[in-house]
Design a protein around this motif. Structure first.
Motif, PDB file in Angstrom:
ATOM      1  N   ILE A  63       0.829  -1.201   0.000  1.00 61.11           N
ATOM      2  CA  ILE A  63       0.000   0.000   0.000  1.00 61.11           C
ATOM      3  C   ILE A  63       0.867   1.256   0.000  1.00 61.11           C
ATOM      4  CG2 ILE A  63      -1.688   1.319   1.337  1.00 61.11           C
ATOM      5  CD1 ILE A  63      -2.815  -1.315   2.339  1.00 61.11           C
ATOM      6  N   GLY A  64       1.913   1.266   0.818  1.00 61.09           N
ATOM      7  CA  GLY A  64       2.794   2.433   0.891  1.00 61.09           C
ATOM      8  C   GLY A  64       3.529   2.688  -0.404  1.00 61.09           C
ATOM      9  N   PHE A  65       4.131   1.625  -0.977  1.00 61.33           N
ATOM     10  CA  PHE A  65       4.858   1.813  -2.234  1.00 61.33           C
ATOM     11  C   PHE A  65       3.913   2.160  -3.387  1.00 61.33           C
ATOM     12  CE2 PHE A  65       8.549  -0.854  -0.561  1.00 61.33           C
ATOM     13  CZ  PHE A  65       9.347   0.265  -0.396  1.00 61.33           C
ATOM     14  N   GLY A  66       2.707   1.552  -3.363  1.00 61.00           N
ATOM     15  CA  GLY A  66       1.738   1.897  -4.407  1.00 61.00           C
ATOM     16  C   GLY A  66       1.309   3.355  -4.324  1.00 61.00           C
ATOM     17  N   TRP A  67       1.136   3.846  -3.093  1.00 64.89           N
ATOM     18  CA  TRP A  67       0.763   5.258  -2.919  1.00 64.89           C
ATOM     19  C   TRP A  67       1.873   6.182  -3.398  1.00 64.89           C
ATOM     20  CZ3 TRP A  67       2.585   8.813   1.013  1.00 64.89           C
ATOM     21  CH2 TRP A  67       1.879  10.022   1.043  1.00 64.89           C
ATOM     22  N   LEU A  68       3.130   5.829  -3.090  1.00 70.61           N
ATOM     23  CA  LEU A  68       4.257   6.634  -3.563  1.00 70.61           C
ATOM     24  C   LEU A  68       4.374   6.613  -5.081  1.00 70.61           C
ATOM     25  CD1 LEU A  68       6.985   5.667  -0.901  1.00 70.61           C
ATOM     26  CD2 LEU A  68       5.689   7.817  -1.063  1.00 70.61           C
ATOM     27  N   ARG A  69       4.090   5.450  -5.692  1.00 72.89           N
ATOM     28  CA  ARG A  69       4.129   5.371  -7.152  1.00 72.89           C
ATOM     29  C   ARG A  69       3.082   6.278  -7.771  1.00 72.89           C
ATOM     30  NH1 ARG A  69       0.952   2.968 -10.706  1.00 72.89           N
ATOM     31  NH2 ARG A  69       1.775   2.438 -12.780  1.00 72.89           N
ATOM     32  N   LEU A  70       1.860   6.304  -7.190  1.00 70.50           N
ATOM     33  CA  LEU A  70       0.809   7.174  -7.718  1.00 70.50           C
ATOM     34  C   LEU A  70       1.196   8.645  -7.577  1.00 70.50           C
ATOM     35  CD1 LEU A  70      -2.442   5.414  -6.445  1.00 70.50           C
ATOM     36  CD2 LEU A  70      -1.600   5.530  -8.795  1.00 70.50           C
ATOM     37  N   LEU A  71       1.772   9.000  -6.433  1.00 69.48           N
ATOM     38  CA  LEU A  71       2.192  10.386  -6.239  1.00 69.48           C
ATOM     39  C   LEU A  71       3.266  10.790  -7.243  1.00 69.48           C
ATOM     40  CD1 LEU A  71       2.378  10.747  -2.341  1.00 69.48           C
ATOM     41  CD2 LEU A  71       0.600  11.586  -3.887  1.00 69.48           C
ATOM     42  N   GLY A  72       4.242   9.888  -7.468  1.00 70.52           N
ATOM     43  CA  GLY A  72       5.291  10.193  -8.425  1.00 70.52           C
ATOM     44  C   GLY A  72       4.778  10.322  -9.837  1.00 70.52           C
ATOM     45  N   GLY A  73       3.801   9.440 -10.198  1.00 68.18           N
ATOM     46  CA  GLY A  73       3.225   9.531 -11.533  1.00 68.18           C
ATOM     47  C   GLY A  73       2.431  10.796 -11.731  1.00 68.18           C
ATOM     48  N   GLU A  74       1.638  11.155 -10.705  1.00 74.03           N
ATOM     49  CA  GLU A  74       0.845  12.383 -10.816  1.00 74.03           C
ATOM     50  C   GLU A  74       1.735  13.631 -10.856  1.00 74.03           C
ATOM     51  OE1 GLU A  74      -1.784  12.289  -7.536  1.00 74.03           O
ATOM     52  OE2 GLU A  74      -3.111  10.746  -8.388  1.00 74.03           O
ATOM     53  N   ALA A  75       2.897  13.580 -10.216  1.00 69.19           N
ATOM     54  CA  ALA A  75       3.810  14.717 -10.238  1.00 69.19           C
ATOM     55  C   ALA A  75       4.643  14.775 -11.512  1.00 69.19           C
ATOM     56  CB  ALA A  75       4.733  14.654  -9.031  1.00 69.19           C
ATOM     57  N   GLY A  76       4.510  13.766 -12.382  1.00 66.89           N
ATOM     58  CA  GLY A  76       5.245  13.749 -13.635  1.00 66.89           C
ATOM     59  C   GLY A  76       6.695  13.355 -13.501  1.00 66.89           C
ATOM     60  N   LEU A  77       7.050  12.672 -12.410  1.00 68.90           N
ATOM     61  CA  LEU A  77       8.444  12.261 -12.227  1.00 68.90           C
ATOM     62  C   LEU A  77       8.821  11.091 -13.118  1.00 68.90           C
ATOM     63  CD1 LEU A  77       8.683  12.513  -8.324  1.00 68.90           C
ATOM     64  CD2 LEU A  77       9.372  14.205 -10.033  1.00 68.90           C
ATOM     65  N   ASP A  79       6.902   7.897 -16.078  1.00 70.70           N
ATOM     66  CA  ASP A  79       5.704   7.411 -16.762  1.00 70.70           C
ATOM     67  C   ASP A  79       5.231   6.118 -16.104  1.00 70.70           C
ATOM     68  OD1 ASP A  79       7.517   5.495 -17.568  1.00 70.70           O
ATOM     69  OD2 ASP A  79       7.692   6.261 -19.624  1.00 70.70           O
ATOM     70  N   ASP A  80       4.143   5.542 -16.639  1.00 73.94           N
ATOM     71  CA  ASP A  80       3.540   4.350 -16.020  1.00 73.94           C
ATOM     72  C   ASP A  80       4.487   3.163 -16.040  1.00 73.94           C
ATOM     73  OD1 ASP A  80       1.280   5.714 -15.400  1.00 73.94           O
ATOM     74  OD2 ASP A  80       0.142   5.040 -17.163  1.00 73.94           O
ATOM     75  N   ARG A  81       5.193   2.936 -17.184  1.00 70.44           N
ATOM     76  CA  ARG A  81       6.078   1.784 -17.278  1.00 70.44           C
ATOM     77  C   ARG A  81       7.216   1.876 -16.259  1.00 70.44           C
ATOM     78  NH1 ARG A  81       6.852   0.328 -23.738  1.00 70.44           N
ATOM     79  NH2 ARG A  81       4.659  -0.167 -24.143  1.00 70.44           N
ATOM     80  N   PHE A  82       7.833   3.043 -16.186  1.00 70.94           N
ATOM     81  CA  PHE A  82       8.910   3.216 -15.218  1.00 70.94           C
ATOM     82  C   PHE A  82       8.369   3.122 -13.792  1.00 70.94           C
ATOM     83  CE2 PHE A  82      11.783   5.673 -12.543  1.00 70.94           C
ATOM     84  CZ  PHE A  82      13.004   5.097 -12.874  1.00 70.94           C
ATOM     85  N   GLY A  83       7.151   3.611 -13.573  1.00 67.69           N
ATOM     86  CA  GLY A  83       6.555   3.529 -12.241  1.00 67.69           C
ATOM     87  C   GLY A  83       6.323   2.097 -11.812  1.00 67.69           C
ATOM     88  N   ILE A  84       5.854   1.250 -12.755  1.00 65.68           N
ATOM     89  CA  ILE A  84       5.635  -0.164 -12.441  1.00 65.68           C
ATOM     90  C   ILE A  84       6.966  -0.847 -12.125  1.00 65.68           C
ATOM     91  CG2 ILE A  84       4.878  -2.370 -13.378  1.00 65.68           C
ATOM     92  CD1 ILE A  84       2.769  -0.830 -14.973  1.00 65.68           C
TER      93      ILE A  84
END
Length: 257
Positions: A63-77, A79-84
């Motif tokens: 849950i924690g890492f998934g939340w951080l991934r969503l925050l990073g994606g929304e901030a444009g840090l 893309d989805d592939r790199f986030g996964i």
């Protein structure tokens, strides 16, 4: 958050309803902590300790890492592939570190357990040596009258060893008599029988005569209840010694007087 409950072909559910169902499910599990899945969680074995330590991590870490991934994606840090990929790598590293830390804690706990076992073995050996070599008889029985301990001195003094006979037959089996040396001693008043019931016995003199001790002998008993660490009655223990010589000296002195 619409994506959490807007799954196609599924009805959405309000957040407070979901929380209520979650609490209800947890309550059902906790209602019987010694059965089913909860028995694995609540037991004091290595398995129970492992579950209690790793279960919160297994729930909160994704849950924690998934939340951080969503925050990073929304901030444009990223893309989805790199986030996964980052999420998978982070989970792998974190879980690997947790496994090694938990393995280290188990190694330390196992070493401590081994030291305790060695100490217990030494203490048990010392206690056995003491009970084997002391001159006083020591007998221990549980609440049902089953003998747990019977040292060599007890067999030497009484002439007989442990028996499977119930407490009601101890007086007849071992040949225990009242001070008149004729009347059988009431079985329910024997020091060990009283100790099993929770009574304390101090310096109770009994006369014993049986096939192994035909001449008879005088024994003095001290009995105490046997309790566990919670104070619950688990049985009784008696310690006794031969006082035949003392009795003979007293009788001789009385005759001379």
């Amino acid at each position: 958050v619409r994506p959490l409950y807007g799954i196609p072909a599924a009805n959405p559910i309000a957040i407070h309803t979901a929380i209520a169902f979650l609490l209800l499910a947890i309550g059902v599990l906790c209602a019987q902590p010694s059965r089913g899945l909860m028995a694995v969680v609540t037991n004091e074995t290595i398995g129970g300790i492992a579950v209690r330590r790793l279960l919160p991590v297994a729930i909160l870490l994704p849950i924690g890492f998934g939340w951080l991934r969503l925050l990073g994606g929304e901030a444009g840090l990223f893309d989805d592939r790199f986030g996964i990929a980052l999420f998978a790598l982070s989970m792998t590293v974190a879980l690997t570190l947790i496994v090694f830390l938990f393995g280290h804690s188990l190694r330390v706990a196992d070493a401590h357990r081994r030291r305790l076992e060695e100490d217990l073995v030494q203490q048990a050996g010392l206690l056995k040596s003491i009970l084997t070599n002391i001159g006083d008889g020591v007998v221990v029985a549980d609440r049902n009258g089953k003998f747990i301990l019977w040292n060599p001195a007890a067999e030497r003094l009484l002439g007989l060893g442990a028996t499977e006979a119930p407490p009601a037959e101890w007086s007849r089996h071992y040949g225990v008599f009242l001070p008149d040396q004729v009347t059988p001693y009431p079985a329910e008043r024997l020091p060990l029988a009283r100790a099993i019931r929770g009574e304390t016995v101090n310096a109770d003199e009994l006369f014993v005569r049986n096939s192994k001790v035909p001449q008879g002998t005088w024994l003095i008993f001290t009995g105490t209840p046997l309790k566990d660490e919670h104070g619950l009655l688990r049985g009784g223990i008696v310690v006794f010694q031969d006082i035949r010589e003392q009795k003979q000296r007293v009788e001789t002195a009385m005759k001379l007087a």
